[in-house]
Design a protein around this motif. Structure first.
Motif, PDB file in Angstrom:
ATOM      1  N   ALA A 152      42.490  22.696  -4.369  1.00 34.45           N
ATOM      2  CA  ALA A 152      41.790  21.413  -4.432  1.00 34.45           C
ATOM      3  C   ALA A 152      40.692  21.411  -3.372  1.00 34.45           C
ATOM      4  CB  ALA A 152      42.761  20.274  -4.200  1.00 34.45           C
ATOM      5  N   ARG A 153      39.450  21.340  -3.840  1.00 32.33           N
ATOM      6  CA  ARG A 153      38.317  21.412  -2.933  1.00 32.33           C
ATOM      7  C   ARG A 153      37.150  20.558  -3.452  1.00 32.33           C
ATOM      8  NH1 ARG A 153      41.770  23.158  -0.198  1.00 32.33           N
ATOM      9  NH2 ARG A 153      41.876  25.163   0.926  1.00 32.33           N
ATOM     10  N   ILE A 154      36.272  20.157  -2.546  1.00 35.39           N
ATOM     11  CA  ILE A 154      35.023  19.497  -2.876  1.00 35.39           C
ATOM     12  C   ILE A 154      33.903  20.468  -2.485  1.00 35.39           C
ATOM     13  CG2 ILE A 154      33.632  17.422  -2.631  1.00 35.39           C
ATOM     14  CD1 ILE A 154      36.550  16.925  -3.574  1.00 35.39           C
ATOM     15  N   TYR A 155      33.110  20.887  -3.464  1.00 30.42           N
ATOM     16  CA  TYR A 155      32.044  21.865  -3.228  1.00 30.42           C
ATOM     17  C   TYR A 155      30.713  21.128  -3.158  1.00 30.42           C
ATOM     18  CZ  TYR A 155      35.590  25.336  -4.424  1.00 30.42           C
ATOM     19  OH  TYR A 155      36.735  26.108  -4.457  1.00 30.42           O
ATOM     20  N   VAL A 156      30.050  21.237  -1.997  1.00 30.30           N
ATOM     21  CA  VAL A 156      28.868  20.422  -1.719  1.00 30.30           C
ATOM     22  C   VAL A 156      27.633  21.308  -1.542  1.00 30.30           C
ATOM     23  CG1 VAL A 156      27.899  18.624  -0.239  1.00 30.30           C
ATOM     24  CG2 VAL A 156      30.396  18.844  -0.468  1.00 30.30           C
ATOM     25  N   PRO A 157      26.684  21.289  -2.499  1.00 29.56           N
ATOM     26  CA  PRO A 157      25.445  22.055  -2.324  1.00 29.56           C
ATOM     27  C   PRO A 157      24.459  21.278  -1.463  1.00 29.56           C
ATOM     28  CG  PRO A 157      25.400  20.950  -4.447  1.00 29.56           C
ATOM     29  CD  PRO A 157      26.714  20.565  -3.786  1.00 29.56           C
ATOM     30  N   ASN A 158      23.929  21.919  -0.448  1.00 30.75           N
ATOM     31  CA  ASN A 158      22.992  21.270   0.469  1.00 30.75           C
ATOM     32  C   ASN A 158      21.588  21.806   0.206  1.00 30.75           C
ATOM     33  OD1 ASN A 158      24.979  19.718   2.185  1.00 30.75           O
ATOM     34  ND2 ASN A 158      25.768  21.796   2.467  1.00 30.75           N
ATOM     35  N   ASN A 199      20.301  25.278   2.178  1.00 29.04           N
ATOM     36  CA  ASN A 199      20.572  26.428   1.300  1.00 29.04           C
ATOM     37  C   ASN A 199      21.994  26.973   1.452  1.00 29.04           C
ATOM     38  OD1 ASN A 199      17.872  26.346   0.390  1.00 29.04           O
ATOM     39  ND2 ASN A 199      17.203  27.610   2.111  1.00 29.04           N
ATOM     40  N   ASP A 200      22.945  26.048   1.469  1.00 28.99           N
ATOM     41  CA  ASP A 200      24.329  26.476   1.597  1.00 28.99           C
ATOM     42  C   ASP A 200      25.245  25.521   0.843  1.00 28.99           C
ATOM     43  OD1 ASP A 200      24.250  24.234   3.282  1.00 28.99           O
ATOM     44  OD2 ASP A 200      24.408  25.397   5.126  1.00 28.99           O
ATOM     45  N   VAL A 201      26.504  25.916   0.753  1.00 27.91           N
ATOM     46  CA  VAL A 201      27.543  25.092   0.148  1.00 27.91           C
ATOM     47  C   VAL A 201      28.626  24.860   1.186  1.00 27.91           C
ATOM     48  CG1 VAL A 201      29.386  25.011  -1.592  1.00 27.91           C
ATOM     49  CG2 VAL A 201      27.104  25.836  -2.223  1.00 27.91           C
ATOM     50  N   ARG A 244      39.352  30.183  -8.536  1.00 27.51           N
ATOM     51  CA  ARG A 244      40.702  30.484  -8.030  1.00 27.51           C
ATOM     52  C   ARG A 244      40.717  30.716  -6.529  1.00 27.51           C
ATOM     53  NH1 ARG A 244      41.002  33.156 -13.109  1.00 27.51           N
ATOM     54  NH2 ARG A 244      42.760  32.445 -14.379  1.00 27.51           N
ATOM     55  N   THR A 245      39.635  31.283  -5.998  1.00 27.82           N
ATOM     56  CA  THR A 245      39.597  31.624  -4.575  1.00 27.82           C
ATOM     57  C   THR A 245      38.653  30.739  -3.771  1.00 27.82           C
ATOM     58  OG1 THR A 245      37.795  33.220  -4.848  1.00 27.82           O
ATOM     59  CG2 THR A 245      40.049  34.024  -5.203  1.00 27.82           C
ATOM     60  N   GLY A 246      37.708  30.104  -4.465  1.00 23.18           N
ATOM     61  CA  GLY A 246      36.712  29.302  -3.766  1.00 23.18           C
ATOM     62  C   GLY A 246      35.630  30.124  -3.104  1.00 23.18           C
ATOM     63  N   LYS A 247      35.535  31.408  -3.431  1.00 25.10           N
ATOM     64  CA  LYS A 247      34.574  32.292  -2.789  1.00 25.10           C
ATOM     65  C   LYS A 247      33.408  32.619  -3.737  1.00 25.10           C
ATOM     66  CE  LYS A 247      36.948  32.568   0.985  1.00 25.10           C
ATOM     67  NZ  LYS A 247      36.434  31.903   2.219  1.00 25.10           N
ATOM     68  N   ASP A 250      35.228  25.458   4.841  1.00 26.45           N
ATOM     69  CA  ASP A 250      34.473  26.677   4.565  1.00 26.45           C
ATOM     70  C   ASP A 250      33.020  26.298   4.315  1.00 26.45           C
ATOM     71  OD1 ASP A 250      33.927  29.347   4.161  1.00 26.45           O
ATOM     72  OD2 ASP A 250      34.872  29.478   2.186  1.00 26.45           O
ATOM     73  N   LYS A 251      32.140  27.258   4.478  1.00 24.33           N
ATOM     74  CA  LYS A 251      30.752  27.096   4.088  1.00 24.33           C
ATOM     75  C   LYS A 251      30.139  28.479   3.911  1.00 24.33           C
ATOM     76  CE  LYS A 251      29.201  26.303   8.876  1.00 24.33           C
ATOM     77  NZ  LYS A 251      28.480  25.348   9.758  1.00 24.33           N
ATOM     78  N   PHE A 252      29.175  28.576   2.991  1.00 26.24           N
ATOM     79  CA  PHE A 252      28.538  29.868   2.742  1.00 26.24           C
ATOM     80  C   PHE A 252      27.124  29.652   2.210  1.00 26.24           C
ATOM     81  CE2 PHE A 252      31.645  28.807  -0.610  1.00 26.24           C
ATOM     82  CZ  PHE A 252      30.814  28.613  -1.700  1.00 26.24           C
TER      83      PHE A 252
END
Length: 391
Positions: free
Chosen positions: A68-74, A78-80, A132-135, A92-94
């Motif tokens: 369970a995650r919230i994925y936020v594009p900035n 230029n990251d999530v 599945r991994t969030g990566k 996490d952030k990438f």
């Protein structure tokens, strides 16, 4: 009526016999539907509520083990950023490509695609995130991906090339280009919603104050509709029965009501300043409307942001949730249990978590200019794209 007749008489349009027998999808036997869908589209289980299979905690087995995650594009950094909804903390952030706009769940629910809408020509890309991994994985180069949707049969992705007023139909997995459709009068084409049977979609035209109706069977533009207030239409969602389309307009500060079948405006509901994002409640009775707090493309920090709640049955605003101290709620979605509405704070570099019972809100700091965040996992059998148009 002429449009409907044209679709039914097309040689390419073959009726799926869902009204005659029960259908099987995803290993589950489903009751027969009175809605005849396009070939390959899963059946409509409840014609009165197309969101029935995206109801409270109705998670597909395909997403049962996804974190369970919230994925936020900035958009500007230029990251999530990745938020754990249980703790309201960034875990996490990438980095992704240039100008990430939306995080889009794939039709098969296995991949979350980040649409990197680079301002520099021909440098756009899609970054896949393994649900599945969030990566993140290796990005795929595509032209101008402001937003993305999927055909109702799940075979193709529809990359919305906003700057070119064009829809690019691509392989849903490899993103290889199959064909393109231009909509020259739809400048700023960006958000879409599909008819209950999958025969057509309506896209908003942000910079011309119009809508365009697309024949999804024959892949052609059926027409354009000028909106009465000639503003800047943004997000669009359908009523549960598929008859009325709700269109948010950032300049008009409200929501248009559109008769989808006849493609005409039938009403308007005033909501709040900078009306932008639209999200149905998990029980399909209400529509959450994000009012961004400014009707400027680049608004101020701490604007007059709020969320309005529209009752689908009465077509009336039944609640309004202001953000204490101001804010800029934009895009997002509803949690699987229906208790939280997650929205990006576009001009305030935060994410909002609204309690859908009380309207109280929490803020989580993220990157620079968060936009189309995705809540994951979400209930539903498949995704038609954007930040989770689930069915």
């Amino acid at each position: 009526m002429a449009i409907a007749h044209s679709l039914r008489s097309s040689r390419l349009f073959r009726l799926a016999p869902l009204a005659l027998a029960a259908a099987c999808f995803g290993g589950q036997v489903l009751a027969a539907s009175s809605v005849t869908t396009v070939p390959g589209m899963p059946p409509v289980v409840n014609p009165a509520n197309m969101y029935s299979e995206a109801g409270l905690n109705k998670l597909s087995p395909a997403v049962a083990n996804d974190p369970a995650r919230i994925y936020v594009p900035n958009l500007r950094s230029n990251d999530v950023y990745v938020i754990d909804p249980a703790t309201y903390k960034v875990v996490d952030k990438f980095k992704v490509g240039e100008g990430p706009q939306h995080v889009v769940p794939s039709w098969d629910l296995r991949t979350l695609w980040v649409t990197n809408n680079a301002e520099r020509k021909n440098t756009g890309s899609l970054t896949p995130i393994d649900a599945r991994t969030g990566k993140p994985g290796k990005a795929v180069t595509v032209d101008d991906p402001y937003n993305m949707y999927f055909t109702p049969d799940g075979k193709e992705a529809i990359v919305v090339a906003e700057a070119h007023a064009r829809l690019d139909f691509r392989d849903a997995h490899t993103m290889a280009l199959h064909s393109s459709l231009e909509a020259p009068e739809c400048k700023g084409i960006n958000h879409a919603e599909f008819s209950i049977d999958g025969t057509y979609a309506i896209f908003t035209c942000e910079f011309t104050g119009k809508l365009t109706k697309i024949d999804m069977v024959n892949r052609k533009v059926l027409g354009y509709l000028d909106l009465s207030k000639k503003g800047m239409p943004q997000d669009i969602r359908s009523s549960p029965d598929g008859k009325t389309f709700y269109v948010a307009d950032m300049m008009a500060d409200g929501v248009y009501l559109i008769d989808g079948a006849n493609f005409k405006q039938v009403g308007f509901i005033k909501t709040g300043v900078g009306t932008h994002g639209l999200y149905p409640s998990r029980d399909g009775t209400k529509l959450y409307v994000a009012n961004r707090g400014s009707n400027k493309v680049h608004g101020p920090r701490g604007g007059k942001g709020s969320v309005s709640v529209i009752d689908f049955a009465s077509q009336k605003v039944v609640a309004n949730w202001p953000i204490p101290g101001g804010g800029s709620p934009d895009m997002g979605n509803v949690s699987a249990d229906g208790k939280t509405l997650w929205l990006s704070g576009r001009f305030d570099d935060v994410v909002y978590a609204f309690d859908t019972t009380t309207g109280q809100v929490r803020k989580i700091p993220v990157g620079q200019e968060p936009h189309g965040l995705a809540v994951w996992p979400q209930p539903g059998r498949y995704s038609l794209g954007h930040t989770g148009i689930m069915r």
